[in-house]
Structure formats: C-alpha cells, structure tokens
Design an enzyme around this catalytic site. Structure first.
Site, short mmCIF file in Angstrom:
data_model
loop_
_atom_site.label_atom_id
_atom_site.label_comp_id
_atom_site.label_asym_id
_atom_site.label_seq_id
_atom_site.Cartn_x
_atom_site.Cartn_y
_atom_site.Cartn_z
N GLY A 43 31.89 -46.55 2.53
CA GLY A 43 32.04 -45.15 2.90
C GLY A 43 32.15 -45.02 4.41
N CYS A 49 24.46 -49.13 6.99
CA CYS A 49 25.43 -48.21 7.58
C CYS A 49 26.29 -48.98 8.57
CB CYS A 49 24.69 -47.08 8.29
SG CYS A 49 25.78 -45.88 9.07
N LEU A 50 27.59 -48.72 8.55
CA LEU A 50 28.48 -49.40 9.50
C LEU A 50 28.14 -49.02 10.94
CD1 LEU A 50 31.90 -49.02 7.61
CD2 LEU A 50 30.48 -51.08 7.79
N HIS A 98 24.80 -40.04 1.73
CA HIS A 98 24.66 -40.76 2.99
C HIS A 98 25.76 -40.32 3.98
CE1 HIS A 98 24.15 -44.62 5.44
NE2 HIS A 98 25.34 -44.20 5.82
N GLU A 99 27.00 -40.27 3.49
CA GLU A 99 28.13 -39.92 4.36
C GLU A 99 28.04 -38.46 4.80
OE1 GLU A 99 29.66 -42.39 5.43
OE2 GLU A 99 29.11 -43.79 3.84
N HIS A 106 26.13 -37.88 7.90
CA HIS A 106 26.84 -38.15 9.16
C HIS A 106 27.49 -36.88 9.72
CE1 HIS A 106 26.56 -42.48 9.65
NE2 HIS A 106 26.91 -42.70 8.40
#
Ligand code: ZN
Length: 198
Positions: A46, A112-113, A154-155, A158
């Site tokens: 994601g 997370c990226l 989660h996304e 952001h």
C-alpha cells in the site's frame, strides 16, 4: 515506469493532512501509475500519495500474494485472502477514502515503507465499509476484512499525517522515534518477523 522517492520518518511532510480531490485530472492518473510502480518496486502492499510527497487524498493498495509466495512449495497452503477481500478489484486505487462503518478488532504486525525495518503490533477494525472515488473519479463503496481492511486503515492514517508508530504505547513509540532520529534506519528488520510493508 517512473519510480518516485519514498519519504521516511521523520520527514515533516509525512505529518501533513492531505487535501481531498474534486476531480481526477490527467496529472493524478499519471501519479497513480508512478505510485503503483513505486509500491511494487519497494515490495509494499500500500502507498499513500503523501509518501511520495503529494499531499492529496489518494491511496494505491495491492494485498494479493505474489506468485512466488503462492507456489513456494508443493504442499497445500492456506489461502491468505478472505472471500470479501477477493471481491475487491486490485490493485485498488482510491481517492478521498472514507470509512463509513467499522466492526470488530484485529491486531497485525504492521510495517511501513516510510518507517522501514520496523514492525509493531497495531489494532484496527476487523471489517470495514468504505467509500471513495475510483481511478476515473467515479464514486464507489467497498466492504472488506483481512489484510486489505488493515492496509486500507493504515494508508488512510497517512492522509491525516498519522503513522503506525503513533498507534502503539507512548513509551514504545518514543523509543522507536528517538532511535530512528539518532541512528537512522538499519539494513535488517528490527523485529524478526518479516511482513509486507504497508
Ligand atoms: Zn505506511
């Protein structure tokens, strides 16, 4: 193919609240392509637009298992996707996502990226109903559970400038943030368990 640079904590831009879009422009369609390229290249499942520095309410998600993962061995493996998850067309592209309804709770070791190598247990709704605009700007709703529901929540964080490391105990959160600020990121995961980064 255009890969973008992924911002990492403590980059201040990750704390911005992203703006809703009123219509999907050709520039945004190009951004979607770049985000998918970036997410797949980073082996993430994601990505939010703000993670590549674009403060608009846009997410791309793909929680389908990689073909290599599927046939790792000949033994029958448990299907990681739920029936509801499979009904959602992926990769999922969603502008202005909103959760209409959430039920139950589930915990998962999230990564997370934008916070590479860290994995922490976070609690989320187990099932969600969400709405938003698709890649062409058309409104749609979706229902899901499983990893897709976790990833979507989660996304969405952001888009409000929130990271998964804000959702754990205060002491643990401070410890991780200080560690990153002091030492940056290492090569290997801090925790042994390796999950896909969201
Ligand atoms: Zn993330």
């Amino acid at each position: 193919m255009a890969k973008r640079q992924i911002l990492t904590f403590p980059d201040a831009r990750l704390r911005e609240v992203s703006e809703p879009v009123s219509s999907v422009t050709p520039e945004m369609k190009a951004l979607v392509k770049d985000m998918l390229d970036t997410m797949y290249a980073a082996k993430g499942i994601g990505l939010a637009a703000i993670q590549v520095g674009e403060p608009i309410r846009l997410l791309v998600i793909d929680t389908r298992p990689l073909p290599a993962e599927k046939n790792q061995d000949s033994e029958e493996q448990e299907d990681p996707m739920t029936a509801l998850e499979k009904k959602v067309t992926q990769p999922l592209v969603i502008f202005n996502p909103e959760i209409i309804e959430g039920r139950g709770s589930v915990t998962y070791d999230e990564g997370c990226l934008s916070v590479p190598t860290y994995y922490e247990t976070v609690e989320r709704y187990q099932w969600i109903k969400a709405k938003g605009l698709d890649a062409d700007g058309k409104e749609f709703t979706l229902e899901t559970d499983g990893l897709l529901a976790i990833c979507l929540q989660h996304e969405m964080d952001h888009l409000d400038g929130k990271l998964f490391i804000d959702r754990i105990s205060f002491v643990r959160s401070q410890k991780i943030k200080n560690q990153i600020k002091k030492h940056g990121y290492g090569e290997k995961p801090v925790k042994k368990k390796e999950e896909s980064a969201l």
